[in-house]
Design a protein around this motif. Structure first.
Motif, short mmCIF file in Angstrom:
data_model
loop_
_atom_site.label_atom_id
_atom_site.label_comp_id
_atom_site.label_asym_id
_atom_site.label_seq_id
_atom_site.Cartn_x
_atom_site.Cartn_y
_atom_site.Cartn_z
N VAL A 1 45.31 -1.10 -105.26
CA VAL A 1 45.70 -0.76 -103.88
C VAL A 1 44.58 0.02 -103.20
O VAL A 1 44.25 -0.22 -102.03
CB VAL A 1 47.02 0.04 -103.87
N PHE A 2 43.98 0.96 -103.93
CA PHE A 2 42.87 1.74 -103.41
C PHE A 2 41.70 0.81 -103.03
O PHE A 2 41.08 0.98 -101.97
CB PHE A 2 42.42 2.74 -104.48
N TYR A 3 41.44 -0.16 -103.89
CA TYR A 3 40.38 -1.14 -103.62
C TYR A 3 40.68 -1.95 -102.35
O TYR A 3 39.79 -2.19 -101.52
CB TYR A 3 40.23 -2.07 -104.82
N MET A 4 41.93 -2.36 -102.18
CA MET A 4 42.30 -3.14 -100.99
C MET A 4 42.10 -2.33 -99.72
O MET A 4 41.70 -2.86 -98.68
CB MET A 4 43.75 -3.62 -101.11
N ILE A 5 42.37 -1.04 -99.79
CA ILE A 5 42.17 -0.18 -98.62
C ILE A 5 40.68 -0.03 -98.34
O ILE A 5 40.23 -0.12 -97.18
CB ILE A 5 42.84 1.19 -98.84
N ASP B 1 54.49 10.77 -110.14
CA ASP B 1 53.54 10.68 -109.03
C ASP B 1 52.83 9.35 -108.90
O ASP B 1 52.44 8.97 -107.80
CB ASP B 1 52.52 11.82 -109.16
N SER B 2 52.62 8.63 -110.00
CA SER B 2 51.94 7.34 -109.87
C SER B 2 52.81 6.32 -109.13
O SER B 2 52.30 5.51 -108.36
CB SER B 2 51.54 6.79 -111.25
N PHE B 3 54.12 6.37 -109.35
CA PHE B 3 55.02 5.46 -108.63
C PHE B 3 54.97 5.77 -107.13
O PHE B 3 54.83 4.87 -106.30
CB PHE B 3 56.46 5.62 -109.13
N GLN B 4 55.11 7.06 -106.83
CA GLN B 4 55.04 7.49 -105.44
C GLN B 4 53.73 7.07 -104.80
O GLN B 4 53.70 6.56 -103.67
CB GLN B 4 55.19 9.02 -105.39
N TYR B 5 52.64 7.26 -105.53
CA TYR B 5 51.30 6.97 -105.01
C TYR B 5 51.16 5.49 -104.64
O TYR B 5 50.69 5.16 -103.55
CB TYR B 5 50.25 7.35 -106.04
N VAL B 6 51.55 4.60 -105.55
CA VAL B 6 51.39 3.17 -105.30
C VAL B 6 52.19 2.72 -104.08
O VAL B 6 51.68 1.99 -103.22
CB VAL B 6 51.80 2.36 -106.55
N PHE B 7 53.43 3.17 -103.98
CA PHE B 7 54.26 2.77 -102.84
C PHE B 7 53.69 3.32 -101.53
O PHE B 7 53.62 2.59 -100.52
CB PHE B 7 55.69 3.25 -103.04
N VAL B 8 53.27 4.58 -101.53
CA VAL B 8 52.74 5.19 -100.31
C VAL B 8 51.43 4.53 -99.89
O VAL B 8 51.22 4.21 -98.71
CB VAL B 8 52.56 6.70 -100.48
N MET B 9 50.52 4.33 -100.85
CA MET B 9 49.23 3.75 -100.50
C MET B 9 49.35 2.28 -100.11
O MET B 9 48.58 1.78 -99.28
CB MET B 9 48.24 3.92 -101.65
N ALA B 10 50.31 1.58 -100.68
CA ALA B 10 50.58 0.21 -100.23
C ALA B 10 51.07 0.23 -98.77
O ALA B 10 50.70 -0.63 -97.96
CB ALA B 10 51.61 -0.47 -101.13
N ALA B 11 51.88 1.24 -98.44
CA ALA B 11 52.32 1.41 -97.05
C ALA B 11 51.15 1.72 -96.13
O ALA B 11 51.08 1.23 -95.00
CB ALA B 11 53.38 2.51 -96.96
#
Length: 523
Positions: free
Chosen positions: A140-144, A178-188
């Motif tokens: 997700v970080f890469y896509m951003i 936190d990793s679950f939260q992170y993936v959903f937030v960064m995908a948003a």
């Protein structure tokens, strides 16, 4: 011919080979770089998940919650249920503890001396899903980054920041949320960027996706509801762009807002329903955890668990109402400060690092330390100030360069992300007056600071017309510094043994760990 030019020439010749010529296409490079960053993340996030084989920080709560999900026992927790269900799913998939008696864990809210972990307990399963989401976070970080740079190799280079971030690694490879939260937030955030840049011809599905992702993130930890502000940014920006035909735009704004709100609520309803469905069993009458939860369970929900009432939407609503009551009680009675607490305004400077665990023997100590990659944090901190100056100069008109049309896209993105960063920090500074705050609460904002760093570098390259070869050299030099910093602090991340002298060396330039002083043997 310089060494850099020689290397570029050799790479060009290599790509001319028939077997590799397909990599010359940008589309192929994007795929390869995306796969590469995932593989790098696998090395850092999936490394030896059972070390340490003891619970640390919030794991002492989550391994007991996991056992209740394994047994299908109704229960409540301090955070919404989605992250806990994902941790339990990892434990069920791994099956590492199937042959030992873990039932006593279900009877308590926290592992402690009176209720220790059973002998032979393996943490691989409890930490598995969190670590896998950590790997997903790299993509997700890469896509951003790809959205910012539009060049695969540069996006990959900046995505290494994620894979080398010690704070992400230590937290995301643990049985925590936190990793679950992170993936959903960064995908948003990624969805927001596509809408913000107007890359979408039919945006309805994307607005719905944004609401869904924010809903999923909130059902892990509530504090990231602040990222819903990005949806508001979109509406305000589009209203400004359509200010000459505002009346015609209002129905579209209402539709977009309704889609985000409806999907957000739908996700919350779905997760709450799932929580009730997978936990149909009544807590054990002598369970300390169950007796504590019953204080917040409405009678109708208790009757359902006892088999005296059928499942219905009213039961789901009552069970969710009880869950909210439990969370609200926990928030109301939580302490406002304690030795590991930190002040949000100091988070960008890594204050205050937390020793999650230390184990010492014969003068050698192994730590699990909640610290970040110091070089990356300090660089991102500097980037925040540079970004602020750039925005002020653009808005005030004192920079004829930054007001240019060629800077418009990136400067608009920079202002949006800085605004989101300010909202996040402002809300958490307010929360810091109501409850204790820890440095790991900074994790979502840390990602924003890294996005801001990438945009500052890109705009700087554009402003000073830096040649592509020198751009590559500058980024490579920066990554070398980050890699050295990562390696230097990694023993504190991966629970590796250090002498007192080696530990104290890590406290330069920032104090990041209270080193354990071995006791001198008694003569």
């Amino acid at each position: 011919m310089t060494a850099l030019t020689d290397l570029r020439h050799k790479l060009s010749l290599l790509l001319d080979h028939p077997a590799l010529s397909w990599l010359k296409g940008e589309s192929a490079r994007r795929d390869v770089c995306g796969l590469a960053i995932v593989l790098v993340a696998c090395l850092t996030f999936l490394h030896n998940l059972n070390d340490p084989n003891k619970a640390f920080w919030d794991e002492v709560y989550y391994v007991t919650a996991t056992e209740r999900y394994q047994e299908g026992v109704a229960s409540y927790a301090s955070h919404p249920p989605l992250g806990l269900m994902l941790i339990a799913a990892g434990e069920a998939i791994a099956g590492k503890n199937d042959k030992i008696d873990t039932h006593p864990l279900a009877l308590t809210k926290k592992t402690q001396k009176e209720t220790p972990l059973p002998d032979g307990y393996n943490f691989y399963g409890a930490r598995l899903m969190s670590a896998l989401f950590g790997v997903m976070g790299a993509f997700v970080f890469y896509m951003i980054m790809l959205t910012f740079w539009n060049r695969a190799l540069t996006a990959f280079a900046f995505s290494l920041i994620y894979a080398l971030e010690n704070a992400y690694i230590v937290h995301f490879r643990a049985a925590m949320l936190d990793s679950f939260q992170y993936v959903f937030v960064m995908a948003a955030v990624w969805v927001f960027l596509q809408l913000f840049l107007k890359r979408i011809k039919k945006p309805a599905l994307w607005y719905a996706s944004f609401g869904t992702l924010i809903g999923l993130a909130v059902m892990v930890k509530v504090n990231v509801v602040v990222f819903a502000a990005l949806g508001g940014f979109l509406i305000v920006r589009d209203a400004w762009d359509n200010r000459t035909a505002l009346k015609a735009y209002i129905p579209r704004a209402i539709k977009a807002s309704a889609l985000m709100a409806t999907t957000f609520v739908a996700v919350i309803a779905a997760v709450c329903t799932l929580h009730v469905l997978v936990n149909p069993n009544n807590p054990h009458p002598e369970s300390a955890a169950g007796n504590f939860d019953r204080q917040h369970m409405p009678q109708s929900y208790q009757d359902y668990l006892a088999g005296e009432r059928p499942l219905s939407s009213q039961i789901v609503w009552d069970a969710t109402r009880g869950y909210y009551s439990f969370m609200n009680n926990d928030f109301t009675h939580i302490v406002k400060t304690e030795p590991n607490a930190s002040t949000p305004i100091l988070w960008p400077l890594m204050a205050k690092a937390i020793t999650y665990r230390w184990d010492s023997s014969k003068g050698i100590t192994s730590y699990v330390q909640m610290i970040g990659n110091v070089a990356q944090w300090l660089t991102a901190f500097a980037a925040l100030w540079v970004a602020l100056v750039m925005i002020m100069r653009r808005l005030s008109g004192t920079s004829r360069y930054l007001k240019g049309r060629e800077f418009s896209r990136d400067m608009n993105l920079l202002m949006a992300l800085m605004a989101m960063y300010a909202v996040f920090m402002g809300v958490h500074m307010y929360l810091g007056t109501k409850r204790v705050m820890y440095i790991h609460h900074y994790i979502p904002a840390l990602a924003l600071s890294y996005f801001i760093l990438a945009l500052v570098v890109k705009i700087g390259f554009q402003r000073f017309k830096v040649a592509v070869k020198w751009q590559a050299a500058g980024i490579a030099a920066m990554l070398c510094v980050f890699l050295v910093s990562f390696a230097f602090y990694s023993p504190l991340t991966f629970h590796k043994p250090l002498t007192l002298k080696q530990c104290e060396a890590r406290n330069v330039p920032l104090k990041v760990v209270n080193c354990h002083v071995p006791k001198k043997p008694v003569k």
